[in-house]
Scaffold this active site. Structure first.
Site, PDB file in Angstrom:
ATOM      1  N   CYS A 108      31.845  42.126  43.743  1.00  0.00           N
ATOM      2  CA  CYS A 108      32.842  42.759  42.862  1.00  0.00           C
ATOM      3  C   CYS A 108      33.992  41.810  42.563  1.00  0.00           C
ATOM      4  O   CYS A 108      35.160  42.237  42.498  1.00  0.00           O
ATOM      5  CB  CYS A 108      33.382  44.049  43.466  1.00  0.00           C
ATOM      6  SG  CYS A 108      32.128  45.273  43.692  1.00  0.00           S
ATOM      7  N   ASP A 116      47.290  44.336  46.709  1.00  0.00           N
ATOM      8  CA  ASP A 116      45.987  44.919  47.028  1.00  0.00           C
ATOM      9  C   ASP A 116      45.752  44.650  48.513  1.00  0.00           C
ATOM     10  O   ASP A 116      45.401  43.540  48.914  1.00  0.00           O
ATOM     11  CB  ASP A 116      44.906  44.284  46.159  1.00  0.00           C
ATOM     12  CG  ASP A 116      43.517  44.799  46.525  1.00  0.00           C
ATOM     13  OD1 ASP A 116      43.400  45.514  47.538  1.00  0.00           O
ATOM     14  OD2 ASP A 116      42.554  44.469  45.817  1.00  0.00           O
ATOM     15  N   GLN A 150      41.887  44.596  52.103  1.00  0.00           N
ATOM     16  CA  GLN A 150      41.286  43.775  53.166  1.00  0.00           C
ATOM     17  C   GLN A 150      42.316  43.326  54.204  1.00  0.00           C
ATOM     18  O   GLN A 150      41.981  42.520  55.067  1.00  0.00           O
ATOM     19  CB  GLN A 150      40.599  42.538  52.562  1.00  0.00           C
ATOM     20  CG  GLN A 150      39.431  42.840  51.658  1.00  0.00           C
ATOM     21  CD  GLN A 150      38.220  43.444  52.392  1.00  0.00           C
ATOM     22  OE1 GLN A 150      38.151  43.460  53.619  1.00  0.00           O
ATOM     23  NE2 GLN A 150      37.281  43.953  51.619  1.00  0.00           N
ATOM     24  N   HIS A 188      39.552  41.242  43.401  1.00  0.00           N
ATOM     25  CA  HIS A 188      38.421  42.171  43.314  1.00  0.00           C
ATOM     26  C   HIS A 188      38.493  42.845  41.938  1.00  0.00           C
ATOM     27  O   HIS A 188      39.586  42.982  41.380  1.00  0.00           O
ATOM     28  CB  HIS A 188      38.608  43.201  44.437  1.00  0.00           C
ATOM     29  CG  HIS A 188      37.485  44.165  44.621  1.00  0.00           C
ATOM     30  ND1 HIS A 188      37.329  45.286  43.844  1.00  0.00           N
ATOM     31  CD2 HIS A 188      36.477  44.199  45.528  1.00  0.00           C
ATOM     32  CE1 HIS A 188      36.262  45.964  44.257  1.00  0.00           C
ATOM     33  NE2 HIS A 188      35.737  45.326  45.278  1.00  0.00           N
ATOM     34  N   LYS A 218      37.481  51.493  54.757  1.00  0.00           N
ATOM     35  CA  LYS A 218      37.402  50.134  55.311  1.00  0.00           C
ATOM     36  C   LYS A 218      38.165  50.036  56.637  1.00  0.00           C
ATOM     37  O   LYS A 218      38.237  48.970  57.231  1.00  0.00           O
ATOM     38  CB  LYS A 218      37.987  49.116  54.323  1.00  0.00           C
ATOM     39  CG  LYS A 218      37.147  48.954  53.051  1.00  0.00           C
ATOM     40  CD  LYS A 218      37.684  47.813  52.223  1.00  0.00           C
ATOM     41  CE  LYS A 218      37.232  47.853  50.778  1.00  0.00           C
ATOM     42  NZ  LYS A 218      35.838  47.501  50.583  1.00  0.00           N
TER      43      LYS A 218
HETATM   44  C1  LIG Z   1      40.182  43.161  48.030  1.00  0.00           C
HETATM   45  C2  LIG Z   1      39.630  44.487  47.622  1.00  0.00           C
HETATM   46  N1  LIG Z   1      40.317  45.257  46.775  1.00  0.00           N
HETATM   47  C3  LIG Z   1      39.888  46.448  46.387  1.00  0.00           C
HETATM   48  C4  LIG Z   1      38.693  46.944  46.840  1.00  0.00           C
HETATM   49  C5  LIG Z   1      38.245  48.276  46.341  1.00  0.00           C
HETATM   50  O1  LIG Z   1      38.091  49.180  47.376  1.00  0.00           O
HETATM   51  P1  LIG Z   1      37.485  50.598  47.065  1.00  0.00           P
HETATM   52  O2  LIG Z   1      36.098  50.373  46.530  1.00  0.00           O
HETATM   53  O3  LIG Z   1      37.492  51.285  48.383  1.00  0.00           O
HETATM   54  O4  LIG Z   1      38.349  51.243  46.065  1.00  0.00           O
HETATM   55  C6  LIG Z   1      37.916  46.190  47.711  1.00  0.00           C
HETATM   56  C7  LIG Z   1      36.612  46.668  48.177  1.00  0.00           C
HETATM   57  O5  LIG Z   1      35.758  45.913  48.566  1.00  0.00           O
HETATM   58  C8  LIG Z   1      38.405  44.929  48.128  1.00  0.00           C
HETATM   59  O6  LIG Z   1      37.717  44.173  48.973  1.00  0.00           O
END
Ligand SMILES: Cc1ncc(COP(=O)(O)O)c(C=O)c1O
Length: 412
Positions: free
Chosen positions: A367, A201, A204, A123, A227
């Site tokens: 993203c 990360d 998810q 992401h 989430k």
């Molecule tokens: C794999 C992953 N990492 C990071 C994020 C970033 O999350 P946030 O926007 O809550 O910071 C997301 C959000 O969709 C994500 O799917």
């Protein structure tokens, strides 16, 4: 124990709304989840019964608010098997957590010519902070490739990246686009053997499956409350205590200090050293309630529920002509994320027609532009994603919406 989805749905007030007479079919939980009454009530209870700033007041309601804030940290620490709440820094979201790791640990430990290894399935939150750090320091950013057939990481490419002795390996546990679940325990082991630190990360994964940071042996991890049934504006940076001890705070101000004089300050104990200013108290309390709710459902059960729904959706979609689905075929290696396209129709048109049927899905680059545009060679994709409150009938409605799109665009 299988999740009793009808009773779970009763807990989510938003699931009873209708748009133009059509019940909401919410298939966008990878973007953000809906909130159960337990979370909504925990937040409103704070405002109604004991709202006060934390770590300051010596009066009853401030002590209550402080206690609940800290209880939230303790339950989050247990939920991901951290060694204690000292290793749980509250942030705004996963993005801020990764940025803090980059701005603090990265700033102190990455030098000119050093390498940082990420993957093609990250992401933007796990790309841009490292691009920015690499640009500041004159470091290199390398990418582990994705196997174009299986949509999994190419482990030979990982070995190549590790052979260049990176200082940090930062990798997603589960891809928000493909659903691919990476073998992060073995990646952490290999990263350590190569002398690198590991950042996970977990945006998810923590909401959707049992995750044990100490078993994975990751040095850092990041995830977001919104989430995982909690309010937005609260996220987590996990790091091993020894690292947090060495790291400098990124933001200065109230609560992160022990003493201050005209020229200098000394930092507060962990984890407060990284939490400058009044934190998101209601978000933290909501996150505590969300963790309690998920624990009651059981994370194994959450995972099984999503696996079954994903299998159901993949089977339904794969039988439809001119519809392509991306991501691993095996649901054991896949989170509840199903990206798809319909030949000749833009993802935004698909999502708009779905919306007219009451079905909320995500469309766009998710993203993850390097993955969508460079690897998958698409400008955008549509994506369904599932959570504890979704059921097969909703997948059927989504499949019905696919037929509607095809009819509208006169596709066979
Ligand atoms: C794999 C992953 N990492 C990071 C994020 C970033 O999350 P946030 O926007 O809550 O910071 C997301 C959000 O969709 C994500 O799917």
């Amino acid at each position: 124990m299988p999740i009793d989805v009808d009773s779970v749905r009763e807990d989510f007030p938003i699931l009873s709304i209708k748009n133009d007479g059509k019940p909401l079919v919410y298939l966008d939980s990878a973007a953000t989840s809906q909130k159960p009454k337990k979370v909504i009530n925990a937040v409103t209870r704070l405002y109604r019964k004991y709202n006060a700033n934390i770590h300051r007041g010596v009066y009853r309601i401030s002590e209550l608010a402080t206690g609940e804030y800290e209880n939230s940290k303790k339950s989050v620490a247990k939920f991901v098997n951290a060694a204690g709440m000292e290793e749980i820094v509250y942030t705004r979201n996963a993005t801020e957590a990764i940025n803090i790791a980059a701005l603090s640990w990265g700033e102190q430990n990455i030098a000119r010519g050093d390498r940082i290894l990420i993957t093609e399935m990250e992401h933007h939150s796990n790309i841009i902070p490292w691009q920015m750090l690499a640009a500041r320091k004159g470091a290199y950013l390398d990418y582990v490739k994705i196997d174009r057939d299986s949509y999994t990481l190419d482990y030979a490419s990982l070995e190549e990246g590790l052979a260049k002795s990176p200082k940090l390996v930062s990798v997603t546990h589960a891809s928000n686009v493909l659903g691919t679940i990476n073998d992060v325990k073995s990646i952490a082991r290999k990263a350590h053997e190569a002398g690198a630190k590991m950042l996970l990360d977990a945006a998810q994964s923590v909401p959707h499956m049992p995750v044990d940071f100490r078993d994975i042996d990751t040095d850092f991890a990041a995830f977001s409350g919104h989430k995982m049934l909690a309010p937005s504006g609260i996220g987590v940076l996990y790091a091993k205590r020894g690292l947090l001890d060495q790291m400098q705070p990124v933001l200065g101000g109230g609560d992160m200090i022990k003493t201050v004089d005209y020229q200098e300050f000394s930092s507060n104990d962990l984890p407060w050293k990284f939490e400058a200013g009044t934190p998101n108290i209601e978000g933290a309390i909501g996150l505590g309630a969300a963790v309690k709710y998920l624990k009651k459902l059981g994370m194994e059960n959450v995972r099984e529920h999503e696996k079954a729904l994903t299998r159901y959706a993949l089977d339904k979609l794969s039988g439809i002509k001119n519809v392509s689905v991306f991501g691993p075929e095996d649901v054991e290696m896949r989170a509840g994320v199903v990206p798809f396209e319909i030949d000749g129709v833009h993802a935004h048109d698909i999502a708009t027609i779905f919306d007219s049927e009451g079905v909320a899905i995500r469309a766009g680059h998710h993203c993850a532009m390097p993955l969508v545009t460079q690897v998958l060679k698409r400008t955008s994709l549509s994506r369904m994603s599932f959570y504890v409150y979704n059921k097969e009938e909703e997948v059927d409605k989504a499949v019905g919406a696919v037929t509607k799109v095809k009819n509208k665009f006169m596709i066979e």
